[in-house]
Design a protein around this motif. Structure first.
Motif, PDB file in Angstrom:
ATOM      1  N   ARG A  13       0.719  -1.307   0.002  1.00 33.43           N
ATOM      2  CA  ARG A  13      -0.167   0.042  -0.181  1.00 33.43           C
ATOM      3  C   ARG A  13       0.875   1.086   0.003  1.00 33.43           C
ATOM      4  O   ARG A  13       0.462   2.322  -0.530  1.00 33.43           O
ATOM      5  CB  ARG A  13      -0.788   0.128   1.124  1.00 33.43           C
ATOM      6  CG  ARG A  13      -1.945  -0.941   1.201  1.00 33.43           C
ATOM      7  CD  ARG A  13      -2.742  -1.015  -0.036  1.00 33.43           C
ATOM      8  NE  ARG A  13      -3.992  -2.078   0.026  1.00 33.43           N
ATOM      9  CZ  ARG A  13      -4.897  -1.991  -0.860  1.00 33.43           C
ATOM     10  NH1 ARG A  13      -4.999  -1.497  -1.894  1.00 33.43           N
ATOM     11  NH2 ARG A  13      -5.700  -3.259  -0.703  1.00 33.43           N
ATOM     12  N   ASP A  15       3.939   1.645  -1.364  1.00 34.75           N
ATOM     13  CA  ASP A  15       4.226   1.826  -3.008  1.00 34.75           C
ATOM     14  C   ASP A  15       3.005   2.371  -3.872  1.00 34.75           C
ATOM     15  O   ASP A  15       3.355   3.259  -4.524  1.00 34.75           O
ATOM     16  CB  ASP A  15       4.826   0.287  -3.235  1.00 34.75           C
ATOM     17  CG  ASP A  15       6.094   0.021  -2.726  1.00 34.75           C
ATOM     18  OD1 ASP A  15       6.850   0.823  -2.230  1.00 34.75           O
ATOM     19  OD2 ASP A  15       6.307  -1.253  -2.648  1.00 34.75           O
ATOM     20  N   GLU A  16       2.084   1.775  -3.490  1.00 31.46           N
ATOM     21  CA  GLU A  16       0.824   2.123  -4.189  1.00 31.46           C
ATOM     22  C   GLU A  16       0.430   3.644  -4.056  1.00 31.46           C
ATOM     23  O   GLU A  16       0.309   4.536  -4.791  1.00 31.46           O
ATOM     24  CB  GLU A  16      -0.456   1.326  -3.948  1.00 31.46           C
ATOM     25  CG  GLU A  16      -1.760   1.646  -4.667  1.00 31.46           C
ATOM     26  CD  GLU A  16      -2.573   0.500  -4.184  1.00 31.46           C
ATOM     27  OE1 GLU A  16      -2.784  -0.409  -4.888  1.00 31.46           O
ATOM     28  OE2 GLU A  16      -3.307   0.648  -3.047  1.00 31.46           O
ATOM     29  N   ARG A  17       0.556   4.161  -2.678  1.00 37.93           N
ATOM     30  CA  ARG A  17       0.414   5.494  -2.290  1.00 37.93           C
ATOM     31  C   ARG A  17       1.255   6.353  -3.197  1.00 37.93           C
ATOM     32  O   ARG A  17       1.029   7.399  -3.543  1.00 37.93           O
ATOM     33  CB  ARG A  17       0.339   5.770  -1.045  1.00 37.93           C
ATOM     34  CG  ARG A  17       0.356   7.049  -0.433  1.00 37.93           C
ATOM     35  CD  ARG A  17       0.921   7.319   1.197  1.00 37.93           C
ATOM     36  NE  ARG A  17       2.147   6.528   1.146  1.00 37.93           N
ATOM     37  CZ  ARG A  17       2.543   6.332   2.431  1.00 37.93           C
ATOM     38  NH1 ARG A  17       2.017   6.356   3.390  1.00 37.93           N
ATOM     39  NH2 ARG A  17       4.196   5.738   2.550  1.00 37.93           N
ATOM     40  N   ARG A  19       3.137   5.835  -5.948  1.00 36.49           N
ATOM     41  CA  ARG A  19       2.903   5.737  -7.297  1.00 36.49           C
ATOM     42  C   ARG A  19       1.551   6.616  -7.685  1.00 36.49           C
ATOM     43  O   ARG A  19       1.896   7.683  -8.671  1.00 36.49           O
ATOM     44  CB  ARG A  19       2.690   4.194  -7.530  1.00 36.49           C
ATOM     45  CG  ARG A  19       2.196   4.149  -9.337  1.00 36.49           C
ATOM     46  CD  ARG A  19       2.133   2.658  -9.698  1.00 36.49           C
ATOM     47  NE  ARG A  19       1.196   2.185  -8.764  1.00 36.49           N
ATOM     48  CZ  ARG A  19      -0.250   2.408  -9.137  1.00 36.49           C
ATOM     49  NH1 ARG A  19      -0.783   3.123  -9.810  1.00 36.49           N
ATOM     50  NH2 ARG A  19      -1.020   1.447  -8.331  1.00 36.49           N
ATOM     51  N   ASP A 125      -9.222  -1.219  -1.864  1.00 36.30           N
ATOM     52  CA  ASP A 125      -9.287  -1.600  -3.203  1.00 36.30           C
ATOM     53  C   ASP A 125     -10.307  -0.884  -3.942  1.00 36.30           C
ATOM     54  O   ASP A 125     -10.132  -0.520  -5.011  1.00 36.30           O
ATOM     55  CB  ASP A 125      -9.258  -3.042  -3.336  1.00 36.30           C
ATOM     56  CG  ASP A 125      -7.845  -4.017  -2.960  1.00 36.30           C
ATOM     57  OD1 ASP A 125      -6.997  -3.248  -3.120  1.00 36.30           O
ATOM     58  OD2 ASP A 125      -8.284  -4.882  -2.570  1.00 36.30           O
ATOM     59  N   LEU A 128      -9.090   2.780  -4.694  1.00 39.50           N
ATOM     60  CA  LEU A 128      -8.319   2.680  -5.741  1.00 39.50           C
ATOM     61  C   LEU A 128      -8.855   2.734  -6.964  1.00 39.50           C
ATOM     62  O   LEU A 128      -8.654   3.371  -7.817  1.00 39.50           O
ATOM     63  CB  LEU A 128      -7.268   1.518  -5.543  1.00 39.50           C
ATOM     64  CG  LEU A 128      -6.032   1.651  -6.810  1.00 39.50           C
ATOM     65  CD1 LEU A 128      -5.263   3.031  -6.584  1.00 39.50           C
ATOM     66  CD2 LEU A 128      -5.156   0.455  -6.450  1.00 39.50           C
TER      67      LEU A 128
END
Length: 274
Positions: A13, A15-17, A19, A125, A128
């Motif tokens: 999460r 890394d996702e944030r 990105r 999820d 996102l």
């Protein structure tokens, strides 16, 4: 979720944030986005961009809520090296449960209900997925507008250049033509493309105007070539006449000398030394 599952989810999460944040910053620094922020739009483009801006507001709201949940999870994880069952439960709820709260927004009066508006709860999820849909709507509008501007604005610049060149050719020829209508048409087309690129296509009118300007430019360039060629030939002719005059003058001088020699008596001829 197990301790290992929580650790993995937190890293993913995070890394996702990062990105998503990078994509949003790239979006806001996009050249077309910056131009549209202060642009005066109308027609279909105004409608499309207004909808995109609403999606952008939703996108940032979801992103803030997403980051808030993840921040809470990271704070819980940072409290101690070994997580307690209660902390694991809290983290599981934050990372896998409906932990993102999307506040109910105020609606126009014609869309309201007298019943209380409920906040919406989403998983990370789901959040996102919502963000991605909003992001795609904004970028779709940007791409469509950008495609028209990239295709048409350079052609308008070329037509402007042709118009300036035509005026320069007219000055060189010492002639003048009334180009007010062409200038007004070019200004109208540019305004239409800048304010409503997604509206009716300006390319048919631009094709006609470009063809007209190209024809005028070609005619004037030909006239200037003829003028320059005439001037060069005139200079050559004047030079040739000067040479003829010089030759005639020399001929007259030679003729005079011959006549004098013929008219002299024999004794006037110089004596030979022998």
């Amino acid at each position: 979720m197990s301790r290992e599952g929580v650790e993995h989810a937190l890293r993913a999460r995070a890394d996702e944030r990062d990105r998503v944040s990078g994509d949003l910053l790239d979006l806001e620094s996009h050249t077309t986005y910056q131009l549209l922020k202060g642009a005066s739009l109308r027609g279909e483009t105004q409608r499309r961009w207004a909808a995109a801006q609403e999606s952008l507001v939703t996108l940032w709201s979801l992103n803030d809520a997403y980051r808030g949940v993840l921040r809470d999870a990271e704070q819980i994880r940072a409290t101690r090296a070994r997580l307690t069952p209660e902390q694991l439960s809290q983290l599981t709820e934050l990372l896998a449960g409906p932990s993102v709260v999307l506040r109910a927004t105020a609606k126009p009066v014609e869309q309201r209900s007298l019943l209380p508006q409920k906040d919406e709860r989403l998983t990370l999820d789901q959040t996102l997925t919502r963000m991605d849909a909003a992001f795609r709507e904004v970028t779709s509008a940007l791409n469509d507008i950008d495609a028209v501007w990239n295709a048409v604005l350079p052609r308008l610049d070329g037509a402007d250049s042709d118009l300036r060149h035509i005026r320069d050719l007219e000055r060189q020829l010492g002639e003048g033509a009334d180009l007010t209508a062409q200038e007004a048409e070019l200004k109208r087309l540019r305004g239409s493309v800048l304010e409503d690129p997604l509206g009716p296509s300006a390319e048919p009118d631009l094709d006609r105007l470009t063809k007209l300007l190209a024809g005028s430019r070609a005619e004037l360039e030909l006239a200037l070539t003829v003028k320059d060629e005439f001037a060069r030939r005139r200079e050559d002719l004047v030079a040739a006449l000067d040479r003829v005059r010089a030759a005639e003058s020399e001929a007259r001088l030679a003729h005079g000398a011959v006549v004098v020699k013929i008219a002299l008596p024999p004794q006037a001829q110089p004596r030979g030394r022998a």
